[in-house]
Design a protein around this motif. Structure first.
Motif, PDB file in Angstrom:
ATOM      1  N   ILE A 103       3.739   4.190  -5.625  1.00 50.96           N
ATOM      2  CA  ILE A 103       2.974   3.088  -6.375  1.00 50.96           C
ATOM      3  C   ILE A 103       1.616   3.628  -7.035  1.00 50.96           C
ATOM      4  CG2 ILE A 103       1.681   0.882  -5.701  1.00 50.96           C
ATOM      5  CD1 ILE A 103       3.772   0.631  -3.546  1.00 50.96           C
ATOM      6  N   ALA A 104       0.916   4.618  -6.189  1.00 47.18           N
ATOM      7  CA  ALA A 104      -0.230   4.985  -6.681  1.00 47.18           C
ATOM      8  C   ALA A 104       0.018   5.778  -8.290  1.00 47.18           C
ATOM      9  CB  ALA A 104      -0.962   5.740  -5.790  1.00 47.18           C
ATOM     10  N   GLU A 105       0.976   6.536  -8.138  1.00 44.82           N
ATOM     11  CA  GLU A 105       1.458   7.279  -9.499  1.00 44.82           C
ATOM     12  C   GLU A 105       1.602   6.410 -10.599  1.00 44.82           C
ATOM     13  OE1 GLU A 105       4.626  10.755 -10.661  1.00 44.82           O
ATOM     14  OE2 GLU A 105       3.656  10.675  -8.769  1.00 44.82           O
ATOM     15  N   ARG A 106       2.547   5.460 -10.063  1.00 44.39           N
ATOM     16  CA  ARG A 106       2.990   4.620 -11.165  1.00 44.39           C
ATOM     17  C   ARG A 106       1.964   3.500 -11.903  1.00 44.39           C
ATOM     18  NH1 ARG A 106       6.446  -1.202 -10.212  1.00 44.39           N
ATOM     19  NH2 ARG A 106       7.076  -1.402 -12.523  1.00 44.39           N
ATOM     20  N   LEU A 109      -3.526   5.068 -10.078  1.00 46.02           N
ATOM     21  CA  LEU A 109      -4.648   4.949  -9.313  1.00 46.02           C
ATOM     22  C   LEU A 109      -5.555   6.275  -9.106  1.00 46.02           C
ATOM     23  CD1 LEU A 109      -2.954   2.521  -6.527  1.00 46.02           C
ATOM     24  CD2 LEU A 109      -4.165   2.064  -8.430  1.00 46.02           C
ATOM     25  N   GLY A 110      -6.885   5.690  -9.204  1.00 43.55           N
ATOM     26  CA  GLY A 110      -7.757   6.791  -9.169  1.00 43.55           C
ATOM     27  C   GLY A 110      -8.130   7.465  -7.763  1.00 43.55           C
ATOM     28  N   ASP A 111      -9.103   8.319  -7.678  1.00 46.80           N
ATOM     29  CA  ASP A 111      -9.587   8.959  -6.492  1.00 46.80           C
ATOM     30  C   ASP A 111     -10.137   7.720  -5.636  1.00 46.80           C
ATOM     31  OD1 ASP A 111      -8.880  11.398  -7.272  1.00 46.80           O
ATOM     32  OD2 ASP A 111     -11.214  11.718  -7.937  1.00 46.80           O
ATOM     33  N   ALA A 112     -10.735   6.631  -5.960  1.00 48.42           N
ATOM     34  CA  ALA A 112     -11.371   5.608  -5.158  1.00 48.42           C
ATOM     35  C   ALA A 112     -10.285   5.067  -4.216  1.00 48.42           C
ATOM     36  CB  ALA A 112     -11.805   4.490  -5.974  1.00 48.42           C
ATOM     37  N   SER A 113      -8.973   4.947  -4.691  1.00 45.44           N
ATOM     38  CA  SER A 113      -7.892   4.653  -4.045  1.00 45.44           C
ATOM     39  C   SER A 113      -7.041   5.385  -3.114  1.00 45.44           C
ATOM     40  CB  SER A 113      -6.725   3.878  -4.879  1.00 45.44           C
ATOM     41  OG  SER A 113      -7.363   2.815  -5.931  1.00 45.44           O
TER      42      SER A 113
END
Length: 137
Positions: A103-106, A109-113
């Motif tokens: 999900i993050a890659e899709r 999402l940045g470092d904050a997540s």
């Protein structure tokens, strides 16, 4: 455990309904909210079609998902988290969910997540393994 296209799938020791019942109990015990439970096989029966047992559980916690959506609001299309209990052609029961890292890659999402995604992934692994009656994937 199988992984394919961002999906994590583990075999359950229980039937579909019992697997999803166990998942409900596990996520609630972990302090997560159950937003919906959808019985796809019942929906198929309602329209005169057949479908092997298939149930979807939608669950999560705004505390965990909101930071991801603050990072990239479109991540909300994949949140809250979902898990699908389903029976295959051989009668084996499986529990599948989206890998939070996928999900993050899709959504880029940045470092904050990162911390929220890692916590979500760890928690997801624990709850699906518990519901399926297996060791953690």
């Amino acid at each position: 455990m199988m992984a394919d296209n961002g999906l994590i799938t583990i075999q359950s020791r229980f039937g579909v309904t019992e697997t999803i019942d166990r998942l409900v109990e596990t996520v609630q015990r972990a302090g997560l909210l159950v937003f919906a439970r959808i019985d796809h096989a019942a929906g198929a029966r309602d329209v005169g079609a057949s479908l092997r047992p298939t149930e979807l559980l939608i669950f999560g916690n705004p505390k965990g998902g909101t930071p991801l959506m603050q990072d990239r609001q479109l991540a909300g299309i994949d949140l809250p988290l979902k898990a699908l209990g389903w029976e295959d052609e051989q009668g084996k029961v499986w529990l599948s969910c989206n890998d939070p890292h996928w999900i993050a890659e899709r959504h880029g999402l940045g470092d904050a997540s990162r911390d929220a995604v890692n916590a979500m992934a760890g928690g997801m692994g624990k709850v699906i393994a518990s519901a399926a009656g297996t060791s953690q994937p």
